[in-house]
Write an enzyme that holds these catalytic residues in place. Sequence first.
Site, mmCIF file in Angstrom:
data_model
loop_
_atom_site.group_PDB
_atom_site.id
_atom_site.type_symbol
_atom_site.label_atom_id
_atom_site.label_comp_id
_atom_site.label_asym_id
_atom_site.label_seq_id
_atom_site.Cartn_x
_atom_site.Cartn_y
_atom_site.Cartn_z
ATOM 1 N N TRP A 62 0.804 -1.217 0.000
ATOM 2 C CA TRP A 62 0.000 0.000 0.000
ATOM 3 C C TRP A 62 0.844 1.277 0.000
ATOM 4 O O TRP A 62 0.331 2.345 -0.310
ATOM 5 C CB TRP A 62 -0.908 0.033 1.246
ATOM 6 N N ASN A 63 2.126 1.192 0.370
ATOM 7 C CA ASN A 63 2.879 2.437 0.560
ATOM 8 C C ASN A 63 3.264 3.113 -0.760
ATOM 9 O O ASN A 63 3.428 4.327 -0.813
ATOM 10 C CB ASN A 63 4.107 2.208 1.441
ATOM 11 N N LYS A 79 -2.280 -9.099 -7.183
ATOM 12 C CA LYS A 79 -3.124 -8.756 -6.039
ATOM 13 C C LYS A 79 -2.548 -7.519 -5.349
ATOM 14 O O LYS A 79 -1.458 -7.561 -4.799
ATOM 15 C CB LYS A 79 -3.171 -9.897 -5.024
ATOM 16 N N PRO A 80 -3.280 -6.401 -5.363
ATOM 17 C CA PRO A 80 -2.810 -5.204 -4.663
ATOM 18 C C PRO A 80 -3.221 -5.252 -3.192
ATOM 19 O O PRO A 80 -4.029 -6.086 -2.778
ATOM 20 C CB PRO A 80 -3.545 -4.080 -5.393
ATOM 21 N N ALA A 81 -2.675 -4.331 -2.407
ATOM 22 C CA ALA A 81 -3.062 -4.221 -0.998
ATOM 23 C C ALA A 81 -4.521 -3.784 -0.891
ATOM 24 O O ALA A 81 -4.990 -2.954 -1.667
ATOM 25 C CB ALA A 81 -2.165 -3.213 -0.293
ATOM 26 N N GLY A 119 6.642 -6.515 0.714
ATOM 27 C CA GLY A 119 5.918 -6.391 1.974
ATOM 28 C C GLY A 119 6.795 -6.771 3.145
ATOM 29 O O GLY A 119 8.025 -6.699 3.070
ATOM 30 N N GLU A 127 10.899 -8.637 -1.861
ATOM 31 C CA GLU A 127 11.429 -7.349 -1.408
ATOM 32 C C GLU A 127 10.756 -7.076 -0.075
ATOM 33 O O GLU A 127 9.579 -6.709 -0.013
ATOM 34 C CB GLU A 127 11.121 -6.270 -2.451
ATOM 35 N N LEU A 128 11.525 -7.264 1.017
ATOM 36 C CA LEU A 128 10.936 -7.344 2.353
ATOM 37 C C LEU A 128 11.350 -6.154 3.234
ATOM 38 O O LEU A 128 11.643 -5.088 2.737
ATOM 39 C CB LEU A 128 11.311 -8.685 2.974
ATOM 40 N N CYS A 138 10.332 1.163 2.817
ATOM 41 C CA CYS A 138 11.211 0.090 3.290
ATOM 42 C C CYS A 138 12.670 0.506 3.371
ATOM 43 O O CYS A 138 13.452 -0.089 4.122
ATOM 44 C CB CYS A 138 11.064 -1.153 2.413
ATOM 45 N N GLU A 170 11.512 -2.575 12.941
ATOM 46 C CA GLU A 170 11.302 -1.627 11.850
ATOM 47 C C GLU A 170 10.230 -0.614 12.241
ATOM 48 O O GLU A 170 9.149 -0.981 12.686
ATOM 49 C CB GLU A 170 10.896 -2.364 10.571
ATOM 50 N N GLU A 177 14.812 -5.908 -8.406
ATOM 51 C CA GLU A 177 13.904 -5.199 -9.296
ATOM 52 C C GLU A 177 14.642 -4.001 -9.872
ATOM 53 O O GLU A 177 15.513 -3.423 -9.221
ATOM 54 C CB GLU A 177 12.647 -4.750 -8.551
#
Length: 473
Positions: free
Chosen positions: A143-144, A167-169, A220, A242-243, A276, A376, A453
């Site tokens: 979502w960010n 699938k989006p947030a 996420g 990508e965490l 992130c 975080e 990416e």
Amino acid sequence: MYYINGEWLESEKKLEVTNPVTLEVIDTISTCGAEETKTAIAAATEAFKTWKKTTGNERSEYLFKTVKLMRERADELAQIITLENGKPLPDAKNEVRSAISYLDWYAEEAKRIYGEVLPASHRDKSLMVVKQPVGVCGAITPWNFPLSMITRKIAPALAAGCTVVLKPANQTPLSAIKVFECFHDAGVPKGVVNLVIGPSQDIGKELTSSPDVRKLTFTGSTRVGKMLVRDSADTMKKVSMELGGHAPYIIFEDADIDLAVEGVMLSKFKNTGQTCISTNRVYAHKSIAKEFAEKLAKRTAELKIGDGLEEGTDVGPLINESALQTMKNQVEDAVKKNAEVVAGGRVYNYDKGSGYFFEPTVLLNATDDMVIATEETFGPIAPVFTFETEEEIIERANSTLYGLAAYCYTKNLGRGLRMMRELEFGIIGINDPTPIVIQAPFGGIKESGMGKEGGKFGLEEYLEEKFVSIYEN
């Protein structure tokens, strides 16, 4: 409203999308679940049979058509981002430009997928490596950055010849709908891109368990990423994750202090710290820590908090109540352990909305036993730690499970090169708080994920090599 096999579909299941500034419902959309996701996977599987055979030029044309439409609709896209995400409109406009740039870049890269001819070990053989698309890709986005994260995944996938189920947030589905309208209006063939909106667990389970989905890409949290990797193991999918991150921001005694302060303002408070690669731990050398902290606190206090649609807003709301509570908990824990709040530190009561606002915050005397030193933050809190030696700060900066981004400020070239080598992070900014560019690899090490990416590196994630040996007889 969701999009499968070239058609917009409705259902009785609904999702309310709220504005995080006012908490008002801005739209109600149809959602889907496991069965619809199976249908989307089947559509993508069928479309892949044809899409993989298209030329790079053909795929490029579809991407360029989408770019044109997104440019024409850029203002509308930015408005949607701000309404459902809360970020200031100028930042939303920058995100739209970034999203378009990924499509633009990979429209070119679609024409540059090269194989190799290998030197033969026998006189009567020819050896070559052919690169081919992986297949159907499942993509799960956050979502960010609700628009740019979509194109950063879909653009290289389509350029490589893959088809996608995305699938989006659930917090920010409207941005996804708008970009898929652009794909649809650009004439992207049926089944090549599919959009499923609904319960994360139901949709995620179908994407991870289906043998027809040959790659899964996710942005996420580390916790969710680990679950997805485990769930994908039975079908041995290719995965890119990508965490989370916990970026150190190191300021040596010879650094340009004013430059370092402005760097923190960009790296920490943009998008309300909900990035992130945002700075999580500010390490200032003991000899300059007081001067740095005073200047940082002064700049932080100048930030305007409010509705992202209002001119001059610097910091918008957090995404939800849980994020707000995390900010409160981290500050309370730090204060109990003798941190000093020199800017912000409280929930912000915005007189034009009841959303999730927290004051941009600077904490002094931060120590490694505080929760904020390891958890975080994903919000607008900058804890300032001190250090004395290069060896010490390398060890402390690396003392995290995460390894996404790190920042270092120094005028010493040799020191900068040593930090580049020693810091255990996938992205390093030396005197640079914004190191991300489209042509470079974006991704972390350790528990910040796997795969890259951006640039040619992101394209490779959607390709696989096939070795061919020809016996000339």
